[in-house]
Motif scaffolding. Sequence first.
Motif, short mmCIF file in Angstrom:
data_model
loop_
_atom_site.label_atom_id
_atom_site.label_comp_id
_atom_site.label_asym_id
_atom_site.label_seq_id
_atom_site.Cartn_x
_atom_site.Cartn_y
_atom_site.Cartn_z
N MET A 5 0.81 -1.20 0.00
CA MET A 5 0.00 0.00 0.00
C MET A 5 0.86 1.27 0.00
O MET A 5 0.47 2.29 -0.54
CB MET A 5 -0.94 0.00 1.21
CG MET A 5 -2.01 -1.07 1.15
SD MET A 5 -3.09 -0.91 -0.30
CE MET A 5 -3.99 0.57 0.13
N SER A 55 1.65 1.22 -9.49
CA SER A 55 2.73 1.58 -8.58
C SER A 55 3.80 2.39 -9.29
O SER A 55 4.43 3.25 -8.70
CB SER A 55 3.35 0.32 -7.96
OG SER A 55 2.42 -0.38 -7.17
N SER A 89 -3.58 -2.15 -11.01
CA SER A 89 -3.03 -1.44 -9.86
C SER A 89 -1.76 -0.73 -10.32
O SER A 89 -0.92 -1.32 -11.00
CB SER A 89 -2.72 -2.41 -8.72
OG SER A 89 -1.81 -3.41 -9.13
N SER A 147 -3.43 4.18 0.38
CA SER A 147 -2.34 4.10 -0.61
C SER A 147 -1.54 5.40 -0.62
O SER A 147 -1.94 6.40 -0.02
CB SER A 147 -2.91 3.84 -2.01
OG SER A 147 -3.66 4.96 -2.45
N ARG A 148 -0.39 5.38 -1.29
CA ARG A 148 0.46 6.57 -1.39
C ARG A 148 -0.24 7.68 -2.14
O ARG A 148 -0.09 8.87 -1.83
CB ARG A 148 1.78 6.20 -2.06
CG ARG A 148 2.76 7.35 -2.22
CD ARG A 148 4.18 6.82 -2.39
NE ARG A 148 4.31 5.98 -3.56
CZ ARG A 148 4.79 6.38 -4.73
NH1 ARG A 148 5.13 7.65 -4.89
NH2 ARG A 148 4.91 5.55 -5.74
N LEU A 164 1.61 1.81 -3.65
CA LEU A 164 0.49 1.88 -4.58
C LEU A 164 0.02 3.32 -4.77
O LEU A 164 -0.27 4.03 -3.80
CB LEU A 164 -0.66 1.02 -4.06
CG LEU A 164 -1.90 0.92 -4.95
CD1 LEU A 164 -1.57 0.20 -6.25
CD2 LEU A 164 -3.02 0.19 -4.20
#
Length: 209
Positions: free
Chosen positions: A45, A105, A103, A206-207, A48
């Motif tokens: 997380m 990243s 997703s 998440s980030r 992400l």
Amino acid sequence: MLLGVIWYKTFKVQSFLSTTLNSDQSFLSTQISLVINPQPHRDRMEHLLGLLRIRVQRGTNLAVRDVRSSDPYVVIKMGKQKLKTRVVKKSVNPEWNEDLTLSISDSSLPIHIAVYDKDTFSLDDKMGDAEFKIGPFLEAIRMRLEGVANGTVASRVQPSRENCLAEESSIIYSDGHIIQNMTVRLRNVESGEVELQLQWIDIPGSRGL
């Protein structure tokens, strides 16, 4: 106490994902397994950025790979992720209208699209491919447009050799979301285009962008 907090946050994310990603069971099963082992979940997380929902709308003038038609489906890849649509039987102008969710990243990675003809007794035939990056789309999201009229154009992306666009692509504000409509021209094939729509999904914990 720490494990309890991590489990609670994981449960909240799971509740969000279960209502958002109905079209991507493999992604959901991976996330569910992380409830049992929260440390890898917390690490993931932290890296992400969020989720990218790609609506694969339709194909136009696709190549014929059977006698008079094709049975096309679309495969989308980004890094190690791989998703695909259902097969549409006997059509070179298929309507998929199917959501596939990645997703994100590393937003610098390209998204690769490939179209195949489904065969029963042999390997599936290639029907072309395309590639694009989501940098311009994410730049528009970071503008944090609020209070603007529905349909406001945040940005436009012009066709180039790098993005495989068949025509100008508009990034617009629609019903509280930033979306990008695009038509990509398939390479390495006689003919064919695929229409897509991109939408960003923020994930709690998440980030983020």
